[in-house]
Design an enzyme around this catalytic site. Structure first.
Site, short mmCIF file in Angstrom:
data_model
loop_
_atom_site.label_atom_id
_atom_site.label_comp_id
_atom_site.label_asym_id
_atom_site.label_seq_id
_atom_site.Cartn_x
_atom_site.Cartn_y
_atom_site.Cartn_z
N GLU A 1 -6.12 8.83 7.73
CA GLU A 1 -6.55 8.32 6.42
C GLU A 1 -7.95 8.84 6.06
OE1 GLU A 1 -5.90 4.48 4.54
OE2 GLU A 1 -4.98 3.87 6.42
N ASN B 1 -7.11 5.92 -1.89
CA ASN B 1 -6.01 5.02 -1.60
C ASN B 1 -6.17 3.86 -2.59
OD1 ASN B 1 -4.15 3.26 -0.48
ND2 ASN B 1 -4.67 3.78 1.63
N ASN C 1 0.15 -1.07 5.40
CA ASN C 1 1.02 -0.33 6.31
C ASN C 1 0.36 -0.42 7.66
OD1 ASN C 1 3.08 1.90 4.85
ND2 ASN C 1 1.37 1.30 3.57
N CYS D 1 -4.92 -3.07 2.93
CA CYS D 1 -4.65 -2.97 4.36
C CYS D 1 -5.84 -3.23 5.26
CB CYS D 1 -4.01 -1.61 4.67
SG CYS D 1 -3.25 -1.64 6.32
N GLU E 1 0.86 -1.20 0.00
CA GLU E 1 0.00 0.00 0.00
C GLU E 1 0.89 1.25 0.00
OE1 GLU E 1 -1.67 0.72 3.89
OE2 GLU E 1 -3.45 1.73 3.08
N LYS F 1 -9.52 1.72 -2.05
CA LYS F 1 -9.76 1.18 -0.70
C LYS F 1 -11.18 1.49 -0.22
CE LYS F 1 -7.23 1.17 3.74
NZ LYS F 1 -5.96 1.66 4.36
N1 CDV Z 1 -3.14 1.41 6.50
C1 CDV Z 1 -4.07 0.83 7.27
O1 CDV Z 1 -5.20 0.60 6.83
N2 CDV Z 1 -3.73 0.56 8.55
C2 CDV Z 1 -4.64 0.01 9.52
C3 CDV Z 1 -4.32 0.43 10.93
C4 CDV Z 1 -4.59 1.82 11.20
C5 CDV Z 1 -5.16 -0.35 11.93
C6 CDV Z 1 -4.65 -1.51 9.47
O2 CDV Z 1 -5.77 -2.08 9.46
O3 CDV Z 1 -3.59 -2.14 9.50
#
Ligand code: CDV
Length: 307
Positions: free
Chosen positions: A143, A107, A194, A169, A47, A124
């Site tokens: 975000e 994203n 991330n 993510c 990501e 996303k």
């Molecule tokens: N980049 C993300 O989506 N990170 C989230 C954190 C904030 C919980 C994740 O679900 O890993």
């Protein structure tokens, strides 16, 4: 005919604020070439793979963050990645921040075929964190300020001789993500992430980050009979430590490859797509065993309702 895709999960170590896109693209190219040497058909990057994870800073004027976003893909800076992939005959999946012509911010993750053509774009859906500045935090996770949630949902595309899906993510923590793709016959889901180790709203979860990462991707793979490729940007980025542990998960739910470091690291696996049918044709034969007539709440309500 065997249906095997050799996949490389190209984990990245940290990208600091002062690192230029040109420098990052060189790192991506090195991983791409390594993947080619390992006979990969497809290499998956994390990501927001072109920049540092900028939502950790809150900028009052969002246009001051425009330089973190891509307004074209490919662009002059990312074109070498497309050219090299085409030359080597290897596909790739890349996450980045997208700023559209009409000023919308997503994203985003794209899937590029072996001929260098973009075959799919995913934006996303589940946007975590907060939308306003929270100065008491050790770092922001804004975000929800920097990205709007996609309304396009989870597509599945015919690519690489397979049914391919994408998620980004936080999407990987939600069972609906996998099931919506499972219902479209997905065989491989590509996911960049991330994940800061320190979860500010509840630090008791910090020690469990690796466990939760594996838990959700292994169960999502198994319950939908699909391969899942999870790829981190890990390590200490601008003082924030993030999870590595990139992994390739089989439709059985077993981890078949996992990163050992939090640096740039390629892991690979030969993914037999016919393995999916052992699950989707038996225990998870959706057509035979699912009961959508009693799942109405899944789509008709968002939060908990106590009758
Ligand atoms: N980049 C993300 O989506 N990170 C989230 C954190 C904030 C919980 C994740 O679900 O890993």
């Amino acid at each position: 005919m065997s249906r095997v895709i050799t996949v490389g999960a190209a984990q990245l170590g940290p990208i600091q604020k002062e690192h230029t896109r040109e420098e990052v693209v060189q790192r991506l190219l090195a991983l791409l070439r390594q993947a080619h040497t390992s006979n990969c058909d497809l290499v998956v990057f994390p990501e927001l793979a072109l920049t540092t994870f900028f939502p950790r800073w809150f900028l009052d004027n969002i246009t001051d963050a425009d330089h973190w976003y891509e307004t074209a893909m490919p662009s002059p800076v990312t074109q070498p990645l497309f050219d090299e992939a085409k030359k080597l005959g290897i596909g790739f999946c890349l996450g980045y921040a997208e700023l559209t012509d009409d000023g919308r911010r997503f994203n985003t993750q794209i899937l590029v075929e072996k001929d260098g053509s973009v075959v799919a774009k995913y934006r996303k859906v589940h946007i975590p964190g907060h939308e306003t500045n929270e100065p008491d935090r050790p770092f922001q996770h804004a975000e929800r300020y920097y990205f709007e949630p996609s309304m396009e949902g989870f597509g599945v595309w015919n690519a690489f001789g397979s049914r391919m899906g994408m998620m980004i993510c936080n999407d990987r923590r939600w069972p609906e993500t996998y099931r919506v793709m499972g219902l479209q016959g997905v065989e491989m889901i590509l996911c960049g992430y991330n994940t800061p180790i320190h979860y500010v709203p509840d630090p008791s979860q910090d020690i469990l980050q690796g466990f939760h990462n594996a838990l959700v991707m292994q169960s999502g793979a198994y319950q939908n009979g699909t391969w899942v490729i999870g790829v981190a940007k890990g390590g200490v980025e601008e003082g924030v430590d993030s999870l590595g542990q990139s992994m390739i998960v089989a439709p059985s739910g077993q981890i078949v490859a996992q990163a050992f470091t939090t640096d740039d690291e390629l892991i690979t696996a030969r993914c037999d797509l016919d393995w999916c049918r052992r699950y989707t044709g038996t225990l998870f034969d959706f057509d035979k065993y699912r009961r959508p007539e009693v799942y109405g709440r899944i789509t008709s309500q968002r939060g908990v309702v106590i009758d």
